[in-house]
Design an enzyme around this catalytic site. Structure first.
Site, PDB file in Angstrom:
ATOM      1  N   SER A 126      -2.520  -3.206  -6.195  1.00  0.00           N
ATOM      2  CA  SER A 126      -3.328  -4.137  -5.405  1.00  0.00           C
ATOM      3  C   SER A 126      -3.354  -5.499  -6.110  1.00  0.00           C
ATOM      4  O   SER A 126      -2.311  -6.117  -6.279  1.00  0.00           O
ATOM      5  CB  SER A 126      -4.729  -3.557  -5.192  1.00  0.00           C
ATOM      6  OG  SER A 126      -5.407  -4.228  -4.173  1.00  0.00           O
ATOM      7  N   ASP A 131      -2.231   0.037   5.528  1.00  0.00           N
ATOM      8  CA  ASP A 131      -3.091  -0.573   4.513  1.00  0.00           C
ATOM      9  C   ASP A 131      -3.967  -1.662   5.120  1.00  0.00           C
ATOM     10  O   ASP A 131      -3.475  -2.588   5.760  1.00  0.00           O
ATOM     11  CB  ASP A 131      -2.223  -1.156   3.390  1.00  0.00           C
ATOM     12  CG  ASP A 131      -3.005  -1.422   2.122  1.00  0.00           C
ATOM     13  OD1 ASP A 131      -4.183  -1.777   2.212  1.00  0.00           O
ATOM     14  OD2 ASP A 131      -2.428  -1.263   1.034  1.00  0.00           O
ATOM     15  N   HIS A 143      -4.255   1.911   1.935  1.00  0.00           N
ATOM     16  CA  HIS A 143      -4.386   1.377   0.584  1.00  0.00           C
ATOM     17  C   HIS A 143      -4.567   2.467  -0.470  1.00  0.00           C
ATOM     18  O   HIS A 143      -4.096   2.338  -1.587  1.00  0.00           O
ATOM     19  CB  HIS A 143      -5.576   0.417   0.550  1.00  0.00           C
ATOM     20  CG  HIS A 143      -5.535  -0.559  -0.582  1.00  0.00           C
ATOM     21  ND1 HIS A 143      -4.567  -1.533  -0.687  1.00  0.00           N
ATOM     22  CD2 HIS A 143      -6.335  -0.727  -1.659  1.00  0.00           C
ATOM     23  CE1 HIS A 143      -4.788  -2.262  -1.775  1.00  0.00           C
ATOM     24  NE2 HIS A 143      -5.855  -1.782  -2.386  1.00  0.00           N
TER      25      HIS A 143
END
Length: 680
Positions: free
Chosen positions: A532, A617, A652
């Site tokens: 991330s 995501d 995610h």
């Protein structure tokens, strides 16, 4: 198999008189069959490159899985007359949530068997479990897409039946009022920002629900919770640099919420209730490392707040826990967590004893005021996670559970340490390391350097049984506690964001060079990993220092910083302005452009790269890593491996099952082992 080549469609992006050419902008068309085709081709290419490791991946997966006790359960905790626990059964991917009335000797009452609920779903996530005050109803949220958008339903715990009530597009969590028939919950907007609090009456259509609060400022997100005392329902509204709370008595669900303290820029605070007081953790009056204050429940504005624990420049207050007789304050000093226990009557004031060189600890589930038992967790890079009940009066402890690691694991076979590297501006950056005791540290030692470095989030030196597969094959695992996190307090975070963001990247680079200089590894055997915002770190670092690492694993990486931060229709963008800056402001635009990984890909050699993403995501859209890989393929001048691995079913957080995610870990490890020539 040849690597896929994405077609180029020129897109001019202009801002502040500056023109950027984005030839892969078209990859953001999620519904475009050509986009899906390209992602699938990249997956096939990844599969072909890793083909020789497939048996090894399977072995690693089984090895990781074999360390995990399949028939396992959590340590029970008591709330409102019931003991609650979570159980895992052998061969099953998902938890079973249970409770027992009054004593642990009573029979199990199954709240949810998520294995049954998840049948037929590729992805399934149940969260936000909330039992009504009279213990007869339970609300919960379900996401089966992996976009973090939940549907709330309610289960009758007497009959086991689901009620007809169904509430779409929520965060999943909900709060019961004391009347057992009013439920408060949070809704998301089109950008997936939590922005509204609604009130639902049992047995009515969600279309009849009442909006009780809407956050108009798109840099703020909202949430709702019940105080530990269960006396108040509290709405929180927070941005990166400001907070505001509203509250009502939980037995008055139809009354109007009262503002606790109006928002002010750079005034951060959080609240908890006890007795006739609210307790406030805040940075008021330039208390950058926070202090603890209190105020009467009747006069909550900040001019009425009085000090309980003053601000200390060397001590960062992470949080606090209130009990009837004790206050427990979690502090971070020189990077390490300390737990300060104070008796309200001033008869005791001491710290829990922790002895390892690098470790982490934190308060556990403590829902009851009226106890002298503090439940906390403890772990280190070599010590499996323990759940400990500590008697604050007698200062005795009982380990309720230590994580069981099956197989031949012995923590004495591993060694950890904390060392410090000097960054280019003179700051000292901590590094937590662990390796097998038989691993000799030299320029030939493979070392994986992990970091994050954003949002004030601290990567703790936790134990991981999955990591043993690396350590047992001669890898060193290291965590760089770089700026952008809060390892060394709030200023450590402030010095790694906005117009100081480059400190995050330079700290990581300088840590890597230090590890090479002290001969713990060399560039030929050094690997980086981050996910991330940590993927942004990976992307920036390889632009600055493309030959420093042999390989990089970038998980769901945030790499197209300028374009994303200019698009306020993308989830979470506006709430990020106080983290990265607002590129609508010329100064921030050009600063971001200097480090944005996608904007700075050049014709040069890059290290071996394994890049992963999820089609659904909601935090880092899949097209950021997809575009990044396409541009790297076009411009890089080396023959090193470049892989894009897109999970077409998840978002995610990756796979939802208990063991399914281990396949992703095994694949990443196999990539690293392949680069090291390790085949078994």
């Amino acid at each position: 198999m040849q690597a896929p080549i994405a077609k180029k469609i020129e897109k001019k992006l202009e801002k502040h008189g500056d023109i950027r050419i984005d030839n892969y902008y078209w990859l953001n068309e999620r519904e475009n069959p050509e986009v899906i085709k390209y992602l699938e081709e990249e997956n096939k290419y990844t599969e072909s490159i890793l083909k020789s490791t497939e048996e090894f991946q399977a072995k690693l997966f089984e090895e990781m899985k074999s360390r995990i006790k399949e028939d396992d359960s959590s340590v029970p905790y008591k709330l409102n007359g019931y003991w609650y626990l979570t159980e895992f059964q052998k061969g099953k991917e998902y938890p079973i949530h249970k409770r027992r009335k009054d004593t642990l000797d009573n029979k199990d009452e199954i709240l949810f068997d998520v294995n049954l609920m998840a049948e037929g779903h590729v992805y399934y996530n149940l969260g936000g479990i909330s039992v009504s005050p009279d213990n007869t109803l339970c609300s919960f949220g379900v996401d089966n897409v992996s976009r973090r958008i939940y549907t709330i339903q309610i289960k009758d715990l007497k009959t086991g039946q689901l009620l007809d009530d169904k509430i779409e597009n929520t965060t999943g969590g909900s709060v019961w009022s004391a009347d057992n028939e009013t439920l408060f919950y949070t809704r998301k907007d089109d950008t997936l920002r939590a922005y509204q609090i609604w009130k639902h009456k049992l047995g009515t259509s969600s279309s009849d629900d009442v909006l009780v609060f809407e956050e108009k400022d798109d840099t703020f997100s909202v949430y709702i919770y019940k105080s530990k005392s269960r006396d108040y329902i509290i709405i929180g509204s927070s941005s990166t640099v400001s907070d505001e709370y509203r509250f009502i008595p939980s037995n008055e669900p139809d009354t109007e919420f009262k503002i606790f303290q109006k928002r002010e820029r750079d005034l951060e605070y959080s609240i908890e209730h006890f007795g006739d007081k609210f307790y406030i953790q805040t940075n008021k009056d330039d208390a950058f490392n926070f202090k603890l204050m209190k105020t009467s429940i009747n006069t909550t504005e900040q001019n009425n707040w009085t000090e309980v624990i003053p601000h200390r420049e060397e001590v960062f207050i992470e949080g606090f826990e209130i009990f009837k007789n004790y206050l427990v304050v979690e502090e971070r000093t020189n990077g390490l967590i300390q737990m300060n226990i104070k008796a309200w009557n001033n008869s005791q004031d001491y710290y829990l004893p922790f002895s390892e060189e690098t470790y982490t600890a934190g308060s556990g589930t403590n829902p009851d005021f009226d106890t002298d038992i503090l439940r906390y967790g403890y772990t280190s890079l070599t010590t499996p996670t323990s759940v400990i009940d500590f008697d604050m009066k007698n200062q005795t402890s009982e380990v309720k559970k230590e994580q069981i690691v099956l197989g031949d694991f012995n923590k004495e076979n591993y060694t950890s340490e904390r060392i410090w590297a000097e960054a280019r501006d003179g700051e000292k950056v901590a590094i937590s390391l662990v390796h097998h005791k038989d691993t000799k540290l030299s320029k030939d030692t493979p070392l994986l350097l992990y970091a994050y470095g954003s949002y004030g989030y601290t990567i703790e030196p936790n134990f991981s049984s999955v990591r043993l597969s690396l350590l047992d094959r001669g890898f060193v695992y290291a965590i760089a506690h770089i700026r952008g996190g809060q390892y060394l307090g709030r200023e450590w975070y402030e010095d790694g964001k906005m117009l100081d963001k480059k400190n995050t990247f330079f700290d990581y680079i300088d840590v890597a060079k230090h590890l090479i200089n002290i001969k713990y590894t060399s560039s030929a055997h050094l690997y980086g990993m981050g996910g991330s915002a940590g993927g942004l770190l990976m992307g920036a670092v390889i632009n600055y220092e493309p030959t420093l690492f042999n390989g990089i694993v970038a998980q769901v990486p945030f790499v197209d910083v300028v374009t994303t931060m200019l698009d306020d229709t993308i989830p979470l963008t506006t709430g990020e302005y106080d983290e990265w800056g607002n590129p609508n402001d010329k100064e921030y635009y050009f600063y971001m452009k200097e480090y944005s990984p996608y904007d700075n890909v050049e014709e040069k050699a890059y290290p071996n790269l394994y890049i992963s993403t999820g089609l659904h995501d909601s935090q880092v859209q899949y097209w950021e890593p997809a575009k990044w890989v396409a541009k790297l393929r076009e411009l890089k001048t080396d023959d090193n491996i470049l892989l894009l691995d897109t999970n077409m079913d998840t978002g995610h957080g990756g796979a939802s099952g208990r063991f399914e995610s281990l396949k992703e870990d095994a694949k990443e490890d196999a990539f690293l082992f392949m680069l090291e020539g390790i085949t078994k």
